[in-house]
Motif scaffolding. Structure first.
Motif, PDB file in Angstrom:
ATOM      1  N   ILE A  92      -0.949   8.432   5.146  1.00 25.04           N
ATOM      2  CA  ILE A  92      -0.386   9.754   4.868  1.00 25.04           C
ATOM      3  C   ILE A  92       0.372  10.268   6.083  1.00 25.04           C
ATOM      4  O   ILE A  92       1.512  10.725   5.985  1.00 25.04           O
ATOM      5  CB  ILE A  92      -1.509  10.736   4.453  1.00 25.04           C
ATOM      6  CG1 ILE A  92      -1.999  10.382   3.049  1.00 25.04           C
ATOM      7  CG2 ILE A  92      -1.009  12.180   4.522  1.00 25.04           C
ATOM      8  CD1 ILE A  92      -3.186  11.182   2.569  1.00 25.04           C
ATOM      9  N   LEU A 113      -7.750   1.436  -0.876  1.00 22.69           N
ATOM     10  CA  LEU A 113      -7.376   2.275   0.264  1.00 22.69           C
ATOM     11  C   LEU A 113      -8.652   2.813   0.902  1.00 22.69           C
ATOM     12  O   LEU A 113      -9.321   3.654   0.313  1.00 22.69           O
ATOM     13  CB  LEU A 113      -6.513   3.453  -0.200  1.00 22.69           C
ATOM     14  CG  LEU A 113      -5.043   3.150  -0.502  1.00 22.69           C
ATOM     15  CD1 LEU A 113      -4.370   4.386  -1.085  1.00 22.69           C
ATOM     16  CD2 LEU A 113      -4.330   2.715   0.749  1.00 22.69           C
ATOM     17  N   GLY A 114      -9.012   2.319   2.042  1.00 21.66           N
ATOM     18  CA  GLY A 114     -10.140   2.888   2.769  1.00 21.66           C
ATOM     19  C   GLY A 114      -9.765   4.280   3.248  1.00 21.66           C
ATOM     20  O   GLY A 114      -8.572   4.603   3.341  1.00 21.66           O
ATOM     21  N   SER A 115     -10.754   5.104   3.545  1.00 22.18           N
ATOM     22  CA  SER A 115     -10.442   6.477   3.953  1.00 22.18           C
ATOM     23  C   SER A 115      -9.604   6.502   5.219  1.00 22.18           C
ATOM     24  O   SER A 115      -8.739   7.351   5.391  1.00 22.18           O
ATOM     25  CB  SER A 115     -11.736   7.270   4.156  1.00 22.18           C
ATOM     26  OG  SER A 115     -12.649   6.508   4.919  1.00 22.18           O
ATOM     27  N   GLY A 116      -9.846   5.546   6.096  1.00 25.63           N
ATOM     28  CA  GLY A 116      -9.074   5.504   7.330  1.00 25.63           C
ATOM     29  C   GLY A 116      -7.631   5.136   7.053  1.00 25.63           C
ATOM     30  O   GLY A 116      -6.699   5.834   7.466  1.00 25.63           O
ATOM     31  N   THR A 117      -7.444   4.053   6.304  1.00 24.45           N
ATOM     32  CA  THR A 117      -6.099   3.599   5.983  1.00 24.45           C
ATOM     33  C   THR A 117      -5.340   4.680   5.222  1.00 24.45           C
ATOM     34  O   THR A 117      -4.149   4.898   5.437  1.00 24.45           O
ATOM     35  CB  THR A 117      -6.185   2.333   5.121  1.00 24.45           C
ATOM     36  OG1 THR A 117      -7.122   1.450   5.718  1.00 24.45           O
ATOM     37  CG2 THR A 117      -4.851   1.655   5.015  1.00 24.45           C
ATOM     38  N   LEU A 118      -6.047   5.362   4.319  1.00 20.77           N
ATOM     39  CA  LEU A 118      -5.432   6.410   3.497  1.00 20.77           C
ATOM     40  C   LEU A 118      -4.777   7.475   4.368  1.00 20.77           C
ATOM     41  O   LEU A 118      -3.581   7.758   4.240  1.00 20.77           O
ATOM     42  CB  LEU A 118      -6.504   7.052   2.601  1.00 20.77           C
ATOM     43  CG  LEU A 118      -6.071   8.281   1.817  1.00 20.77           C
ATOM     44  CD1 LEU A 118      -5.055   7.906   0.744  1.00 20.77           C
ATOM     45  CD2 LEU A 118      -7.280   8.985   1.202  1.00 20.77           C
ATOM     46  N   TYR A 119      -5.548   8.026   5.293  1.00 21.21           N
ATOM     47  CA  TYR A 119      -4.987   9.142   6.058  1.00 21.21           C
ATOM     48  C   TYR A 119      -4.015   8.668   7.114  1.00 21.21           C
ATOM     49  O   TYR A 119      -3.084   9.364   7.483  1.00 21.21           O
ATOM     50  CB  TYR A 119      -6.109  10.001   6.644  1.00 21.21           C
ATOM     51  CG  TYR A 119      -6.736  10.836   5.543  1.00 21.21           C
ATOM     52  CD1 TYR A 119      -6.088  11.991   5.095  1.00 21.21           C
ATOM     53  CD2 TYR A 119      -7.894  10.430   4.902  1.00 21.21           C
ATOM     54  CE1 TYR A 119      -6.620  12.722   4.040  1.00 21.21           C
ATOM     55  CE2 TYR A 119      -8.428  11.146   3.862  1.00 21.21           C
ATOM     56  CZ  TYR A 119      -7.791  12.293   3.428  1.00 21.21           C
ATOM     57  OH  TYR A 119      -8.304  13.010   2.392  1.00 21.21           O
ATOM     58  N   GLU A 120      -4.243   7.434   7.593  1.00 21.51           N
ATOM     59  CA  GLU A 120      -3.258   6.875   8.535  1.00 21.51           C
ATOM     60  C   GLU A 120      -1.927   6.743   7.803  1.00 21.51           C
ATOM     61  O   GLU A 120      -0.863   7.095   8.328  1.00 21.51           O
ATOM     62  CB  GLU A 120      -3.747   5.514   9.039  1.00 21.51           C
ATOM     63  CG  GLU A 120      -2.886   4.883  10.120  1.00 21.51           C
ATOM     64  CD  GLU A 120      -1.839   3.944   9.541  1.00 21.51           C
ATOM     65  OE1 GLU A 120      -0.716   3.943  10.073  1.00 21.51           O
ATOM     66  OE2 GLU A 120      -2.142   3.247   8.547  1.00 21.51           O
ATOM     67  N   ARG A 132      -8.415  20.971   0.547  1.00 21.34           N
ATOM     68  CA  ARG A 132      -7.660  19.721   0.517  1.00 21.34           C
ATOM     69  C   ARG A 132      -6.188  19.998   0.649  1.00 21.34           C
ATOM     70  O   ARG A 132      -5.674  20.978   0.118  1.00 21.34           O
ATOM     71  CB  ARG A 132      -7.926  19.008  -0.802  1.00 21.34           C
ATOM     72  CG  ARG A 132      -9.315  18.402  -0.803  1.00 21.34           C
ATOM     73  CD  ARG A 132      -9.717  18.045  -2.182  1.00 21.34           C
ATOM     74  NE  ARG A 132     -10.783  17.046  -2.143  1.00 21.34           N
ATOM     75  CZ  ARG A 132     -11.486  16.683  -3.205  1.00 21.34           C
ATOM     76  NH1 ARG A 132     -11.225  17.229  -4.387  1.00 21.34           N
ATOM     77  NH2 ARG A 132     -12.426  15.796  -3.099  1.00 21.34           N
ATOM     78  N   LYS A 136      -5.797   8.052  -3.474  1.00 17.05           N
ATOM     79  CA  LYS A 136      -6.617   6.842  -3.364  1.00 17.05           C
ATOM     80  C   LYS A 136      -7.162   6.442  -4.739  1.00 17.05           C
ATOM     81  O   LYS A 136      -7.064   5.273  -5.145  1.00 17.05           O
ATOM     82  CB  LYS A 136      -7.760   7.120  -2.379  1.00 17.05           C
ATOM     83  CG  LYS A 136      -8.859   6.093  -2.310  1.00 17.05           C
ATOM     84  CD  LYS A 136      -9.986   6.635  -1.438  1.00 17.05           C
ATOM     85  CE  LYS A 136     -11.309   5.947  -1.743  1.00 17.05           C
ATOM     86  NZ  LYS A 136     -11.377   4.587  -1.183  1.00 17.05           N
ATOM     87  N   ARG A 143       0.834  -1.208   0.000  1.00 21.31           N
ATOM     88  CA  ARG A 143       0.000   0.000   0.000  1.00 21.31           C
ATOM     89  C   ARG A 143       0.864   1.252   0.000  1.00 21.31           C
ATOM     90  O   ARG A 143       0.625   2.178  -0.761  1.00 21.31           O
ATOM     91  CB  ARG A 143      -0.880   0.014   1.264  1.00 21.31           C
ATOM     92  CG  ARG A 143      -2.235  -0.567   1.042  1.00 21.31           C
ATOM     93  CD  ARG A 143      -3.175  -0.081   2.119  1.00 21.31           C
ATOM     94  NE  ARG A 143      -4.233  -1.052   2.258  1.00 21.31           N
ATOM     95  CZ  ARG A 143      -4.244  -2.027   3.133  1.00 21.31           C
ATOM     96  NH1 ARG A 143      -3.259  -2.139   3.999  1.00 21.31           N
ATOM     97  NH2 ARG A 143      -5.224  -2.883   3.162  1.00 21.31           N
ATOM     98  N   TYR A 173       0.144  16.656  -1.274  1.00 26.11           N
ATOM     99  CA  TYR A 173       1.396  16.066  -0.812  1.00 26.11           C
ATOM    100  C   TYR A 173       2.298  15.788  -1.993  1.00 26.11           C
ATOM    101  O   TYR A 173       1.829  15.452  -3.093  1.00 26.11           O
ATOM    102  CB  TYR A 173       1.111  14.765  -0.050  1.00 26.11           C
ATOM    103  CG  TYR A 173       0.166  14.963   1.101  1.00 26.11           C
ATOM    104  CD1 TYR A 173       0.643  15.337   2.360  1.00 26.11           C
ATOM    105  CD2 TYR A 173      -1.206  14.811   0.935  1.00 26.11           C
ATOM    106  CE1 TYR A 173      -0.222  15.553   3.411  1.00 26.11           C
ATOM    107  CE2 TYR A 173      -2.083  15.011   1.974  1.00 26.11           C
ATOM    108  CZ  TYR A 173      -1.590  15.397   3.222  1.00 26.11           C
ATOM    109  OH  TYR A 173      -2.447  15.616   4.253  1.00 26.11           O
ATOM    110  N   GLU A 212      -6.191   2.990  -6.798  1.00 26.94           N
ATOM    111  CA  GLU A 212      -7.219   1.998  -7.118  1.00 26.94           C
ATOM    112  C   GLU A 212      -7.358   1.831  -8.630  1.00 26.94           C
ATOM    113  O   GLU A 212      -7.538   0.710  -9.135  1.00 26.94           O
ATOM    114  CB  GLU A 212      -8.552   2.393  -6.467  1.00 26.94           C
ATOM    115  CG  GLU A 212      -8.465   2.247  -4.945  1.00 26.94           C
ATOM    116  CD  GLU A 212      -9.770   2.573  -4.204  1.00 26.94           C
ATOM    117  OE1 GLU A 212      -9.774   2.432  -2.988  1.00 26.94           O
ATOM    118  OE2 GLU A 212     -10.755   2.976  -4.875  1.00 26.94           O
ATOM    119  N   TYR A 262      -7.522  12.245  -1.522  1.00 24.73           N
ATOM    120  CA  TYR A 262      -8.511  11.432  -2.227  1.00 24.73           C
ATOM    121  C   TYR A 262      -7.997  11.055  -3.620  1.00 24.73           C
ATOM    122  O   TYR A 262      -8.259   9.944  -4.094  1.00 24.73           O
ATOM    123  CB  TYR A 262      -9.825  12.204  -2.327  1.00 24.73           C
ATOM    124  CG  TYR A 262     -10.977  11.322  -2.787  1.00 24.73           C
ATOM    125  CD1 TYR A 262     -11.366  10.222  -2.014  1.00 24.73           C
ATOM    126  CD2 TYR A 262     -11.660  11.580  -3.971  1.00 24.73           C
ATOM    127  CE1 TYR A 262     -12.400   9.401  -2.423  1.00 24.73           C
ATOM    128  CE2 TYR A 262     -12.702  10.761  -4.381  1.00 24.73           C
ATOM    129  CZ  TYR A 262     -13.077   9.665  -3.601  1.00 24.73           C
ATOM    130  OH  TYR A 262     -14.086   8.862  -4.008  1.00 24.73           O
TER     131      TYR A 262
END
Lengths: 113, 880
Positions: free
Chosen positions: A48, A39-46, A74, A26, A7, A77, A30, A23
């Protein structure tokens, strides 16, 4: 530095061509993997936060050509030089693995040439 | 799922994250999720996936946070885990410290629940704080007395500041229809009594208005306990009849098991309840009802009304009922208390709890001392342990564990010990309260309500917390200071620590001395009471208290009954003599007579015993002057005996009183002798008493049959009972008991307090000894090398022992001195519990001081002796 997870690798790859917001990272991952890496939204920001903390990516200003999303502001990065080096190291390592595997014909008969 | 719902769900999901993360990325995560939700089209699957995703992510974020900056929760858990591990490695220390705290916490919790249950909590009735007992006062008794029926009616007609008034009268009946006939005391209650006290029926019904009418069918309500034990506890009991004085009463209801009757007004009876018909009573016998004061008037004041208003109002009612001119109807039949002088109102609470409150607070103070000792002891144990782990702590400090970290670690140990102590202590408290309820120490009201409840548990936890703070903080700070200290300052600091330990040992000893002294005084007093000369020979004595019913026994029938009974008992092989008396010539007075001693102008109500001439021999009464009664005294000129207390009170300083006269019921009696004071409760001040020969026509009142046996008087009880039953199977008022059992009952309360305080003192002394032992052992270990060197250099071992001993004995002696001084200053608190000795009884103080010093010495001797056996070679090897 320990081996990068799939990931993380995909997230870093998304930023090779320039800054993206969360976003977009992500969506890119995908789309590029055909939905195999999700990438779930939680996993994504974790992820990051982890990459920022590890100084592999950093927050930058939004590019001037970015259209307003209408949603919350937004954060964008980009890869740091350290991030680029880590990515390169990882890809090189993978490349070596692939070359070795090919030389042992792991993927079957290689066309001559 | 709809977006509105999902937004709540979202908020909830975001809560999983640490606040910083949530604030920084919350909006983006939300937008991101919303887009995903639109693409996926919602559904449970989507939300389940999202939940999983966020739980995992949040856990990852939190984990990383902790790794970075040591999250508070995580370190706390870490500390506790570490502490648990290190406590497990030291099982002896852990067991000692836990037990110490458990004893302290358990004792305080048990005492608290008793104090709370008996004195702090309001009585278990609705608006109990507004409940008062109101009644007339008399010159010799300023408390609210019982009221007569006309007074009760008067109060009900004109309630004044009272919101509600109910009456309670302790009846006196023979209960038949349930096995052998027996004496019963049915509680007669006025209308509304049960709702006044918030009582409800568990089965059937309670009384209604119609039950209180004279024409009503006779009904009875029984207590839950009576229903269970006497009626088999089944439904068919309702509708059955019980005969009270041969009048059938239908059982219409059973009270709830948790109803606690107002025991202060009625004793512990309360099995049978019948309606009281006030108006009917007055109609039946108006003169008598006006004269007899036997009903308790209990009122609930209107909110805001005061007891003083009630008293003023009741005085007016009394004047209205009896008028002011004639005092005759105001005269009570209860001899000696005199005419009505006013009215008084006392709260039901005050009457119920009475003086016991102060006694209980004393017990509570004692166990608080115990807890303080336990804390000091735990502190001293922790300190020792910390000192012994100095090396480990120093290493940890060197490895970078900060001072705060070390303090936290030691506090965590204290917290765990406190928690374990609290748990075990609660168990101990529960055991003690259960035991207390079972043994029913004399004179403790509201025992039935006693339980270990949430309040007591909260108290226990609070005590545990306090104990942890008290016992853990000082050693923790001390240990942290030491572990960070540079080597050069070590010795100075050690001296400081030595002082601290000495102070702890001294404090512990001082506190223990207080408790041991209290116990010593109580035990000494008890012993003196037991050994006190009772004035007769109580062993082998049996007493049968028998009352013959008026209606069936005329003078001659009664005489015949007593003659046959006495002859029958005398014929029993283990009986040596039998005598009759109008009442026991020791213990409480049941009968007083108007007596005027020669040389005094006024008659007074003085205890009087009518006795057969053989009673002196049966009891073993000691005649100190003149002679006892002879058979011929019964028919000759009236004679009397007096006791020593009588002489001291009325003819003080007279060497010879035989030949003087006393007027009994206006008739002169010549005093022929003086007998020693007799008492059933040794130590309780003997009252002046007059004796005269028992004439014929006895049996109108209760009679005591005193029997001297050669062996165990208990063995004679069944035979005497059978004899009485054979003479009259319907007799209910037959009370057989040994005089020794009366003695034991009279001493039950002082014995209970002596035992209670002795067990406190035992624990306190044990803890102090453990403290002294631990401290000496530690000091000896710490000085092993020094001792070794000195022995190697030729110091005699005995001198080493003395030196190590002295280090402990000095603080112990200081503690004893401070404890004794404190006890002397506070000795007043025990004054009313001691009868035979002064609260500053020197022998007790001396014995206790010696005992504690000796215990401290013994505790220190073992480690001191061990230290002197140190092998110098092995200690010096350290330096090699």
């Amino acid at each position: 530095m320990t081996a990068i997870t799939d990931r993380t690798l995909q997230m870093l790859l998304s930023l090779v061509d320039g800054p993206l917001h969360g976003y977009a990272i992500k969506q890119d991952v995908e789309a590029r993997t055909g939905g195999v890496v999700r990438l779930g939204s939680g996993t994504l920001y974790e992820g990051i936060v982890r990459l920022v903390d590890g100084r592999l990516i950093q927050e930058v200003d939004a590019p001037p050509d970015e259209p307003a999303s209408g949603g919350p502001p937004r954060r964008f990065y980009e890869l740091t030089s350290e991030g680029r080096r880590a990515l390169a190291d990882e890809v090189r390592r993978m490349d070596e693995v692939v070359r070795f595997a090919k030389s042992r014909r792991v993927l079957g008969e290689e066309p001559a040439g | 799922m709809n977006p509105p719902h999902s937004s709540r769900l979202l908020r909830w999901l975001l809560r999983l994250y640490p606040r910083a993360h949530r604030e920084r990325y919350g909006d983006e995560i939300r937008a991101c999720l919303r887009s995903d939700w639109k693409r996926a089209g919602g559904g449970m699957g989507f939300w389940a996936g999202a939940l999983w995703d966020h739980v995992r992510a949040a856990a990852a974020v939190r984990r990383r946070n902790h790794r970075g900056s040591e999250g508070a929760m995580r370190t706390l858990l870490d500390d506790l885990r570490h502490a648990a591990r290190s406590l497990r490695r030291a099982p002896t220390f852990t067991a000692f410290a836990t037990l110490t705290l458990a004893l302290g916490i358990g004792a305080t919790t048990a005492a608290f629940s008793v104090v709370d249950g008996v004195t702090l909590r309001p009585l278990p009735y609705p608006e109990a704080e507004r409940m008062y007992v109101v009644g007339p006062t008399r010159p010799l008794d300023k408390r609210a007395g019982a009221v007569s029926t006309p007074l009760m009616l008067g109060l009900q007609r004109s309630p004044g500041p009272a919101e509600e008034i109910v009456g309670l009268h302790r009846g006196y009946s023979v209960l038949s229809g349930l096995g052998d006939p027996q004496r019963a005391y049915p509680m007669e209650v006025t209308e509304g009594f049960f709702s006044f006290f918030g009582a409800t029926a568990a089965r059937g019904r309670l009384f209604g208005r119609e039950d209180h009418l004279a024409t009503a069918e006779r009904v009875v309500v029984v207590s839950h306990a009576f229903w269970r034990s006497r009626l088999g506890g089944d439904e068919s009991a309702l509708g059955r009849t019980l005969d009270l004085d041969d009048v059938p009463h239908e059982i219409v209801g059973v009270l709830e098991a948790d109803f606690v009757p107002p025991e202060a007004l009625m004793g512990l009876d309360g099995d049978l309840w019948v309606p009281l018909d006030l108006a009917g009573r007055v109609a039946a016998d108006s003169t008598n009802e006006a004269m007899v004061y036997t009903t308790w008037a209990i009122v609930r004041l209107r909110p805001g009304a005061s007891a003083a208003e009630l008293e003023a109002h009741a005085s007016r009612v009394i004047r209205n009922v009896y008028g002011t001119s004639s005092t005759r109807p105001l005269r009570s039949l209860d001899e000696g208390s005199g005419d009505i002088v006013g009215a008084s109102a006392q709260s039901l609470y005050q009457i119920t709890v009475g003086e016991v409150g102060s006694v209980l607070w004393r017990v509570f103070a004692a166990v608080s001392l115990l807890l303080a000792i336990a804390c000091v002891n735990a502190a001293s144990l922790l300190l020792t342990r910390a000192a012994e782990r100095a090396q480990e702590l120093t290493v940890r400090a060197a490895l970078g564990a900060g001072r705060r970290r070390l303090v936290r670690h030691l506090l965590a140990e204290a917290v765990l010990l406190g928690a374990a102590g609290s748990t075990l202590g609660t168990l101990l408290a529960w055991l003690s309260v259960t035991t207390l309820r079972k043994i029913e120490p004399g004179g403790l009201p509201r025992l039935g309500e006693l339980e270990l409840d949430g309040r007591a548990l909260a108290f226990s936890v609070a005590m545990g917390f306090a104990a942890v703070l008290l016992s853990g903080l000082v050693p923790a700070l001390r240990a942290a200071a030491r572990s960070l200290r540079s080597a050069g300052r070590q010795s100075t600091a050690d001296r400081g620590e030595g002082r601290l330990r000495a102070t702890l040992v001294g404090a512990e000893t001082g506190l223990a001395v207080l408790l041991v002294l209290a116990a010593g005084l109580l035990a000494h007093d008890l012993a003196r009471r037991v050994l006190d000369d009772p004035g007769y020979r109580p062993e082998g004595l049996l007493s049968a208290s028998i009352t013959l019913p008026y209606d069936r026994y005329e003078d001659e029938a009664a005489d015949a009954f007593w003659r046959e009974l006495v002859d029958g008992i005398r014929a029993l092989p283990i009986v040596t003599s039998v005598s009759l008396a109008s009442q026991l010539p020791m213990g409480r007075d049941r009968m007083r007579a108007s007596i005027r001693p020669e040389g005094h102008a006024e008659s007074e109500m003085i205890s009087m015993v009518e006795m057969e001439s053989s009673l002196g021999e049966t009891l073993g009464l000691r005649v100190v002057e003149g002679r006892g009664f002879r058979d011929e005294d019964r028919d000759g000129a009236p004679v009397a005996l007096v006791n020593e207390a009588f002489v001291e009170t009325y003819w003080p300083g007279e060497a010879w009183v035989a030949g003087r006269t006393v007027q009994i019921f206006r008739r002169d009696h010549r005093v022929v002798g003086v007998v020693a004071d007799t008492r059933v409760e040794p130590g309780v001040g003997p009252r002046p008493r007059v004796m005269r020969p028992l004439g014929s026509g006895i049996g109108m009142d209760g009679v005591e049959v005193l029997v001297r046996t050669t062996g165990d008087p208990m063995e004679a009880i069944p035979e005497v009972r059978a004899l009485v039953r054979r003479l009259d199977p319907a007799l209910v008022d037959v009370d057989l008991r040994t005089i020794a059992s009366l003695n034991a009952a009279a001493l039950a309360r002082p014995r209970f307090y002596a035992i209670l305080f002795s067990s406190f003192a035992g624990v306190a002394l044990l803890l102090a000894v453990v403290g002294a032992y631990g401290t000496t052992a530690h000091a000896a270990r710490a000085r092993t090398r020094e001792i070794g060197i000195r022995i190697a250099l030729g110091a005699p071992r005995s001198r080493v022992v003395v030196e190590v001993l002295a280090r402990t004995l000095l603080p112990v002696a200081a503690g004893v001195a401070v404890g004794v001084a404190g006890a002397l200053a506070g000795s007043k608190v025990l004054t009313d519990a001691l009868l035979m000795i002064e609260p500053r009884d020197a022998p007790t103080y001396g014995a206790v001081a010696a005992l504690v010093l000796m215990a401290g010495g013994l505790a220190a001797l073992v480690p001191a002796a061990r230290a002197s056996r140190v092998d110098p070679a092995s200690t010096l090897r350290f330096d090699a």
